[in-house]
Scaffold this motif. Structure first.
Motif, PDB file in Angstrom:
ATOM      1  N   GLY A  46       0.835  -1.185   0.000  1.00  0.00           N
ATOM      2  CA  GLY A  46       0.000   0.000   0.000  1.00  0.00           C
ATOM      3  C   GLY A  46       0.875   1.241   0.000  1.00  0.00           C
ATOM      4  O   GLY A  46       2.051   1.195   0.347  1.00  0.00           O
ATOM      5  N   ALA A  47       0.286   2.349  -0.388  1.00  0.00           N
ATOM      6  CA  ALA A  47       1.016   3.615  -0.470  1.00  0.00           C
ATOM      7  C   ALA A  47       0.978   4.345   0.871  1.00  0.00           C
ATOM      8  O   ALA A  47      -0.013   4.288   1.587  1.00  0.00           O
ATOM      9  N   ILE A  48       2.068   5.038   1.183  1.00  0.00           N
ATOM     10  CA  ILE A  48       2.117   5.882   2.369  1.00  0.00           C
ATOM     11  C   ILE A  48       2.054   7.332   1.917  1.00  0.00           C
ATOM     12  O   ILE A  48       2.456   7.677   0.805  1.00  0.00           O
ATOM     13  N   LYS A  49       1.504   8.171   2.790  1.00  0.00           N
ATOM     14  CA  LYS A  49       1.451   9.602   2.499  1.00  0.00           C
ATOM     15  C   LYS A  49       1.442  10.362   3.816  1.00  0.00           C
ATOM     16  O   LYS A  49       1.297   9.767   4.890  1.00  0.00           O
ATOM     17  N   LEU A  50       1.606  11.661   3.739  1.00  0.00           N
ATOM     18  CA  LEU A  50       1.502  12.509   4.917  1.00  0.00           C
ATOM     19  C   LEU A  50       0.066  13.008   5.022  1.00  0.00           C
ATOM     20  O   LEU A  50      -0.548  13.367   4.025  1.00  0.00           O
ATOM     21  N   SER A  51      -0.462  13.014   6.242  1.00  0.00           N
ATOM     22  CA  SER A  51      -1.841  13.440   6.445  1.00  0.00           C
ATOM     23  C   SER A  51      -2.074  13.853   7.895  1.00  0.00           C
ATOM     24  O   SER A  51      -1.436  13.331   8.798  1.00  0.00           O
ATOM     25  N   LYS A  52      -3.006  14.765   8.091  1.00  0.00           N
ATOM     26  CA  LYS A  52      -3.476  15.088   9.438  1.00  0.00           C
ATOM     27  C   LYS A  52      -4.508  14.063   9.884  1.00  0.00           C
ATOM     28  O   LYS A  52      -4.794  13.946  11.057  1.00  0.00           O
ATOM     29  N   GLY A  53      -5.064  13.340   8.922  1.00  0.00           N
ATOM     30  CA  GLY A  53      -6.099  12.374   9.226  1.00  0.00           C
ATOM     31  C   GLY A  53      -7.454  13.040   9.355  1.00  0.00           C
ATOM     32  O   GLY A  53      -7.610  14.238   9.131  1.00  0.00           O
ATOM     33  N   LYS A  54      -8.433  12.256   9.728  1.00  0.00           N
ATOM     34  CA  LYS A  54      -9.804  12.756   9.877  1.00  0.00           C
ATOM     35  C   LYS A  54      -9.940  13.642  11.105  1.00  0.00           C
ATOM     36  O   LYS A  54     -10.681  14.611  11.093  1.00  0.00           O
ATOM     37  N   TRP A  55      -9.285  13.264  12.184  1.00  0.00           N
ATOM     38  CA  TRP A  55      -9.412  13.989  13.444  1.00  0.00           C
ATOM     39  C   TRP A  55      -8.052  14.519  13.847  1.00  0.00           C
ATOM     40  O   TRP A  55      -7.093  13.772  13.926  1.00  0.00           O
ATOM     41  N   ASP A  70      -6.794   0.436   2.180  1.00  0.00           N
ATOM     42  CA  ASP A  70      -7.362  -0.645   2.977  1.00  0.00           C
ATOM     43  C   ASP A  70      -6.829  -2.001   2.534  1.00  0.00           C
ATOM     44  O   ASP A  70      -6.553  -2.229   1.350  1.00  0.00           O
ATOM     45  N   ALA A  71      -6.715  -2.899   3.512  1.00  0.00           N
ATOM     46  CA  ALA A  71      -6.377  -4.311   3.270  1.00  0.00           C
ATOM     47  C   ALA A  71      -5.115  -4.483   2.425  1.00  0.00           C
ATOM     48  O   ALA A  71      -5.074  -5.284   1.499  1.00  0.00           O
ATOM     49  N   ARG A  72      -4.072  -3.737   2.765  1.00  0.00           N
ATOM     50  CA  ARG A  72      -2.801  -3.838   2.058  1.00  0.00           C
ATOM     51  C   ARG A  72      -1.693  -4.109   3.064  1.00  0.00           C
ATOM     52  O   ARG A  72      -1.837  -3.881   4.259  1.00  0.00           O
ATOM     53  N   PHE A  73      -0.572  -4.570   2.557  1.00  0.00           N
ATOM     54  CA  PHE A  73       0.620  -4.751   3.369  1.00  0.00           C
ATOM     55  C   PHE A  73       1.487  -3.504   3.229  1.00  0.00           C
ATOM     56  O   PHE A  73       1.497  -2.844   2.192  1.00  0.00           O
ATOM     57  N   TYR A  74       2.239  -3.207   4.285  1.00  0.00           N
ATOM     58  CA  TYR A  74       3.146  -2.069   4.292  1.00  0.00           C
ATOM     59  C   TYR A  74       4.473  -2.537   4.853  1.00  0.00           C
ATOM     60  O   TYR A  74       4.515  -3.123   5.928  1.00  0.00           O
ATOM     61  N   ALA A  75       5.544  -2.299   4.133  1.00  0.00           N
ATOM     62  CA  ALA A  75       6.882  -2.672   4.584  1.00  0.00           C
ATOM     63  C   ALA A  75       7.840  -1.576   4.125  1.00  0.00           C
ATOM     64  O   ALA A  75       8.423  -1.647   3.047  1.00  0.00           O
ATOM     65  N   TYR A  76       7.963  -0.567   4.942  1.00  0.00           N
ATOM     66  CA  TYR A  76       8.824   0.586   4.676  1.00  0.00           C
ATOM     67  C   TYR A  76       9.844   0.677   5.799  1.00  0.00           C
ATOM     68  O   TYR A  76       9.546   0.356   6.942  1.00  0.00           O
ATOM     69  N   SER A  77      11.023   1.137   5.475  1.00  0.00           N
ATOM     70  CA  SER A  77      12.052   1.258   6.503  1.00  0.00           C
ATOM     71  C   SER A  77      12.790   2.580   6.342  1.00  0.00           C
ATOM     72  O   SER A  77      12.826   3.161   5.263  1.00  0.00           O
TER      73      SER A  77
END
Length: 142
Positions: A46-55, A70-77
């Motif tokens: 899945g993709a990562i991004k910068l966000s403040k989010g909903k709250w 949703d429903a993705r794997f994330y492997a970032y280092s």
């Protein structure tokens, strides 16, 4: 699963007389995403991004790393600024996770990896020293 990681307070402190920060990320600069390297061991990340989010409480200081699909794997280092040894010393790891949706099963783990690990080969079976973070599966939260 969409959740945000606030690594602003992430610090590895390895001294009994004063704290030394070995990694800190406030995500105040959009280029901070460039320090995170995606693994090449999986093609379904899945993709990562910068966000403040909903709250959020503070428009400027609430930015964090968001796993956005949703429903993705994330492997970032990301590399630590310098190596360290915690033998005989206090060691503190801290980060914030904010789940923004109801999920059935998932986790938001932070792993402390050995410096010899090639980020391109990082996967679920990679060696690690510390694994830290919340886990949600069914009706249990750990």
């Amino acid at each position: 699963m969409r959740c945000s990681f606030g690594l602003a307070a992430l610090a590895a402190l390895a001294s009994s007389t004063y704290g030394r920060v070995y990694y800190e990320e406030t995500f105040s600069d959009p280029a901070s995403l460039d320090t995170f390297k995606a693994t090449e061991a999986r093609s379904d990340l899945g993709a990562i991004k910068l966000s403040k989010g909903k709250w959020f409480s503070d428009d400027e200081n609430s930015i964090g790393l968001q796993v956005s699909e949703d429903a993705r794997f994330y492997a970032y280092s990301a590399k630590l600024n310098r190596p360290f040894n915690t033998k005989g010393k206090d060691f503190i790891v801290q980060f914030t996770v904010k789940y923004e949706q109801d999920i059935d099963c998932g986790g938001a783990y932070l792993k402390l990896l050995p410096p010899t690990l090639d980020p391109a080969k990082f996967d679920g079976e990679s060696e690690y020293e510390v694994m830290f973070g919340p886990d949600i599966c069914g009706s249990t939260n750990r």
